[in-house]
Design a protein around this motif. Sequence first.
Motif, PDB file in Angstrom:
ATOM      1  N   UNK A  35       0.869  -1.178   0.000  1.00 49.16           N
ATOM      2  CA  UNK A  35       0.000   0.000   0.000  1.00 49.16           C
ATOM      3  C   UNK A  35       0.904   1.225   0.000  1.00 49.16           C
ATOM      4  N   UNK A  36       0.752   2.063  -1.018  1.00 46.81           N
ATOM      5  CA  UNK A  36       1.574   3.260  -1.165  1.00 46.81           C
ATOM      6  C   UNK A  36       0.687   4.494  -1.136  1.00 46.81           C
ATOM      7  N   UNK A  37       1.280   5.601  -0.729  1.00 51.36           N
ATOM      8  CA  UNK A  37       0.558   6.863  -0.704  1.00 51.36           C
ATOM      9  C   UNK A  37       1.373   7.893   0.043  1.00 51.36           C
ATOM     10  N   UNK A  38       1.031   9.161  -0.172  1.00 47.66           N
ATOM     11  CA  UNK A  38       1.720  10.220   0.537  1.00 47.66           C
ATOM     12  C   UNK A  38       1.403  10.149   2.023  1.00 47.66           C
ATOM     13  N   UNK A  39       2.216  10.852   2.841  1.00 51.29           N
ATOM     14  CA  UNK A  39       1.880  10.979   4.253  1.00 51.29           C
ATOM     15  C   UNK A  39       0.516  11.643   4.376  1.00 51.29           C
ATOM     16  N   UNK A 161       0.122 -16.302  12.801  1.00 47.00           N
ATOM     17  CA  UNK A 161      -0.295 -15.236  11.907  1.00 47.00           C
ATOM     18  C   UNK A 161      -0.711 -15.787  10.543  1.00 47.00           C
ATOM     19  N   UNK A 162      -1.800 -15.246  10.009  1.00 47.19           N
ATOM     20  CA  UNK A 162      -2.223 -15.529   8.635  1.00 47.19           C
ATOM     21  C   UNK A 162      -2.051 -14.307   7.750  1.00 47.19           C
ATOM     22  N   UNK A 163      -2.286 -13.131   8.335  1.00 47.55           N
ATOM     23  CA  UNK A 163      -2.135 -11.879   7.608  1.00 47.55           C
ATOM     24  C   UNK A 163      -1.234 -10.965   8.429  1.00 47.55           C
ATOM     25  N   UNK A 164      -0.027 -10.740   7.940  1.00 46.94           N
ATOM     26  CA  UNK A 164       0.967  -9.918   8.629  1.00 46.94           C
ATOM     27  C   UNK A 164       1.027  -8.548   7.963  1.00 46.94           C
ATOM     28  N   UNK A 165       0.839  -7.490   8.770  1.00 47.42           N
ATOM     29  CA  UNK A 165       0.850  -6.113   8.278  1.00 47.42           C
ATOM     30  C   UNK A 165       2.103  -5.436   8.798  1.00 47.42           C
ATOM     31  N   UNK A 192       3.410 -19.420   3.011  1.00 44.56           N
ATOM     32  CA  UNK A 192       1.963 -19.226   2.961  1.00 44.56           C
ATOM     33  C   UNK A 192       1.432 -18.077   3.779  1.00 44.56           C
ATOM     34  N   UNK A 193       2.325 -17.238   4.329  1.00 42.00           N
ATOM     35  CA  UNK A 193       1.876 -16.093   5.121  1.00 42.00           C
ATOM     36  C   UNK A 193       1.549 -14.924   4.190  1.00 42.00           C
ATOM     37  N   UNK A 194       0.317 -14.469   4.231  1.00 48.64           N
ATOM     38  CA  UNK A 194      -0.101 -13.304   3.455  1.00 48.64           C
ATOM     39  C   UNK A 194       0.403 -12.043   4.158  1.00 48.64           C
ATOM     40  N   UNK A 195       0.866 -11.056   3.374  1.00 48.00           N
ATOM     41  CA  UNK A 195       1.456  -9.866   3.984  1.00 48.00           C
ATOM     42  C   UNK A 195       0.994  -8.595   3.288  1.00 48.00           C
ATOM     43  N   UNK A 196       0.840  -7.566   4.112  1.00 46.31           N
ATOM     44  CA  UNK A 196       0.601  -6.208   3.613  1.00 46.31           C
ATOM     45  C   UNK A 196       1.773  -5.360   4.075  1.00 46.31           C
ATOM     46  N   UNK A 197       2.404  -4.649   3.150  1.00 47.54           N
ATOM     47  CA  UNK A 197       3.514  -3.765   3.500  1.00 47.54           C
ATOM     48  C   UNK A 197       3.162  -2.339   3.110  1.00 47.54           C
ATOM     49  N   UNK A 198       3.315  -1.432   4.072  1.00 47.55           N
ATOM     50  CA  UNK A 198       3.190  -0.001   3.798  1.00 47.55           C
ATOM     51  C   UNK A 198       4.603   0.549   3.716  1.00 47.55           C
TER      52      UNK A 198
END
Length: 506
Positions: A35-39, A161-165, A192-198
Amino acid sequence: MTPLLQMQSITKEFPGVKALDQVNLKVMEGEIHAICGENGAGKSTLMKVLSGVYPAGSYDGEIHYDGQLAEFRDISDSEKRGIIIIHQELALVPLLSIAENIFLGNERASKGVIDWRSTFAKTEDLLKKVGLRESPGTLIEKLGVGKQQLVEIAKALSKEVRLLILDEPTAALSEADSQALLDLMLELKAQGVTQIIISHKLNEVRRVADTVTVIRDGTTVSTIDARTEAVTEDRIVRDMVGRDMANRYPERDRRAGEMLMEVSDWNVWHPEHNDRQIIKNINLNVRAGEVVGIAGLMGSGRTELAMSIFGRSYGQNISGEVKLKGQVANVKEIDKAIDAGLAYVTEDRKSLGLVLDENIRTNVTLANLEGVSRSGVINENAETTVAEKYRAAMNIRTPSVFQKVGNLSGGNQQKVVLSKWLFAEPEVLILDEPTRGIDVGAKYEIYNIINDLSAQGKGVLMISSEMPELLGMCDRIYVMNEGAFVGELTAAEASQERIMSLIVTE
């Protein structure tokens, strides 16, 4: 294929601000989703909605997780479903061991008694998974930031953990630690660990992400499938800021004027270990209108040098001389350094640069209270006028100067720090990692502020771990290694390869 996570039409409002407006996010099982975006775009707010920090009922829209409608009441509620968030500010207890931190609140116990043998054995298994060789009994305070980040991931793995942020996971890490963390993310994906990275580091996003979602001003702008589409930094930047940025570094008329600051034979010893020399025979100078960089690896002594010059706020047994405009300057204390014409923007804005619980108005005038007071009494109207002036000049995005600084985005916080020091009217401004943890749009605004200062005849000494930033902004670059300068390059001579060769060969 049913997504593991689907957030639909998420809207979140605060008094006077709509942080999220009909945001949609779809994350497939087993992928790394960036997930990308400005501050201030709403990225962290969206993750707080997902993890239950902002509970169901405090926002509009729906969250579907693992095929079911999810209404998380708090963090523990989302963690029970395997959703774990690791914030940019790590949530570890320094005086507890690795094992104690990993199982804090999730203790391995029987009848109220902790099973330490099981705790340590399980900790060893988890540390192997994340590539840490430390003993489970090692105190967190003995670890560097990179290893602490790995402990946080081990803690997440202990909760199945299944979804790591991961929120800006490499913001405070060295290049080597950053690469190790990205490698670990890819290993977890294979498991198999799903991840969200900001992340604001677009080269890292391109390396690990399967899908990229861009958020701007609280709304979803685009979603790119990196497996089927070309993901370029230019495209992500365009979606983030709403315009093309052909040149990441604004043009500047480079003209060096009179000598502003000279540091001669500067030596500093460690504040606690008087047999350990940290800064060794440093000589540097900054002219009017110049932006002078200091390059070096983490631990090379750049921050220690800056802090020791600024009021001797680091070190002991300091020797050497500082001249400002040809006159020997008294920089033995912070207030005297400020009076002499120095300012220092710390790399740690939240702990050392700002009072987060106070508003913008209070923070902007902190370094120059005499400028808004008479006979020791602060004139609040004058203080408000000053704050409003810098709010407009710096484009600080906020409804009011009475907004708490802790509620601002990272880029806007950095603008408040800069405003504070500009109001002190320095001759030389020392910038330590001035764009750390802020997005490309806010970086560009900071770069313009630096250029404006040089155009006014101020001197800027800039420390940065991002070599492209130094190459794009600086007239000269000092290269530092193990507390000493190992080279000095003009803008025409400097390159990433030349800087690294000086570090590793000198």
